[in-house]
Structure formats: C-alpha cells, structure tokens
Write a protein that holds these residues in place. Sequence first.
Motif: not given
Length: 381
Positions: A28-35
Amino acid sequence: MSTITAALGSDRARRLRAALTGLLAAAAAVGAPFYFAPFQVFQLTMVLLYAVALAGLNLLVGFGGQISLGHGAFFAAGAYTAAVMLDRYDTGHLATLPVAAAGCFVLGLGFGVPALRLRGLYLALVTLSFAVFLPPLLKRLQSVTGGSMGLTVDKLEPPAWSGLAEDQWMYFAVLAVTAVVLLLARNLLRSRVGRALLAVRDNESAAEVMGVRLSLHKTLAFAWSAMFAGVAGCLYTWVIGFVSPDSFSFVLSITLLAGLVVGGLASLYGPLLGAAFVMYVPSVSQDVSEAAPGVVFGLLIIAVMFAAPTGLAGLPGRVRGALARRATRAATLDRTPGAPSAPGANPKSLAEPGPAAVLTPAEPAAVDADPVGAPPRTEKE
C-alpha cells in the motif's frame, strides 16, 4: 507436550499474520503515490516525516519515562542545518541528512544533562523554555539563518532516470528514511539499551540496583530522541524548501506531544497514527469551523482520549478485550443453572416452576390446645 505444541502453533500463526500485515502495508505504501493526487501525496509525505519525529519522542516519553515539551526546537535545528548547508555551502541534499542527525545527537547529549537532576513538571518547563527562546534566537542570527524572512532552498528534485514526478520522488525518499528510522527504533528497543530504558521508566531505584547507569541512559534517551527529531527537520526542508523561525514555535512541540499521546505511548505503531492525527485533524478542523479551528482540534483530542485512553494504537486491544470479557460472561451465565438473564436460555424452561418443596412436620399440632394464659380445665369441662 500438547501445551508446547499449541504455544508453538500460536506463535507461528502470529508471526505469519505479522508478515502478511507487513507485506500488505508495504504494498500500500509503494502504490500510494501512483493512486492519489499530488496534494494528497504531499500530505502522506508530511505524515511520514512527522512519524520520524514522533518515533524519537516516543523513545524519550513512552519508553524512557521522561517528558519533553521542546522537541520542536530539535526539529527546527535539523531543518535549519539542512537549509544552511543547501543555501550557504551548496551541498547535496543527501549530505545534509547525516550532518543534521549528528548535530542534533550532540545537542541532545548536552541538553540531556538537566534531565539527570530534573523530572516531571520541572523537566517539562525546562524543555519548553528551549522551544520558546529558539525562534527569537534564529531571528537574531540573520547573517546565517536569514532572520525573520527565513531561507528558501531548492526542493529534492527527481533524477531523470526515475521517470517520477517531484511529489512522488520526495515521497519515496522520505518513505525510505522513515522505514530505516522505524526499524532502527525497533531494534534499539529490543537491545540492551531499550531494556535499560524500560527499567528506568518503571522503577529507577530497582534499575540502579540491577546495575543500570541512570545518568548514561537518560542522556542517551535525549540524544536519540533529538537525533530523530533532527532527521525529521531535515526531511521537512527537503519537502517544503523553505524555513523560517515562525514555522517552529513552541506550538509545534505541544502538537507533537499531543500527537504522540493520541497515537499511543510506548507503541511501535503509535508514531504513525499520531503523525496522521497531527497532519489531517487540523485540516479537518479548518473545514468544520473556519472561525475556531483550535476549538474543534481540542474537542477531537478530548473525544479520542475518552474513546481510547491508551491511544489509537491500543484501541484494537481494548475492543478485543471487551469482546472477550463479554463472551466469557455469556459463557458463565450459560453454565449457571436457573440464570434468568443467560443469553440463549429457553424461555419456556424459565417460565415453568420447579418442584414444590415438601414440608415434613416434626410433631402434629394439638387442635384443641388451651390458649396461653387460660385457666385450667376441670374434669366436668
């Protein structure tokens, strides 16, 4: 043997749940900036750097048993160290991080000396005075700090090979530093130093009898805590690109302490929850009431403290404990015969009366017995 097997099975299951939770959180932390949108990514970045500062404050207050109302000053010291190096000496951003950490560590060592003789409200007052006089001092040192106007520096720019936007690159940089800091804090607490801090917090006299050097560990607690706050201040300079004395008033110190208490003292997850509270609740308060956001902020703190006295990190444990007590009470009532309020009891069986009691008279009563005080009868009568 069965008890040992059950214990090993529960320990293995607990580790498996922890590993799965960690993997999900990392994903979730890695994908957050792309969402999320850029502003929301900026808010998440601020949550991470506040978590670094609260992790240091947690070492001192939650695990060390001491109190500090001046951690905003250490935060400002790290921020100004990075800003001065970037503005005056034109160094790289990464070079400012170890310098800010080392400088605040030394500052914490020097400031930890009063902690050897002070405690409680007296120590809180001394640390608060440090946070109060630092902003005017920064304004006086205009040749170095820029005075009241502050310093404007370049933000952390993403390299060309990354293909990331500026907000995404800063998010990942702060995320990497935050992960290292939280891992360092976790390992520190599980080491001999961490066990000594817990012993000092629980009982200083007993810890001293066991061979713990109180002066050393109290000073080191201030030093580690100040170092983490300095790292958070350095990250603040990277993200904001501007520092001024008014950004680091004593209100920042009080807000950090309030965020730690709301997040949960002596908890590894408390700093993250407290950082989210510090970041998002003021903006929510501003949306609720533009005239008095401070009132809304204070009421929200009171509400959280009533709902979760041990902080947000301890709320799941309190809920599980309440459910377990309720289940135990229900099971006890089920096993109690004739309990009218037992959940699941048969109403018909409760309505039916039990067998009547059989009375066995000891001696038959004389029907024509003389009343008490009557005159004796004659034969004729």
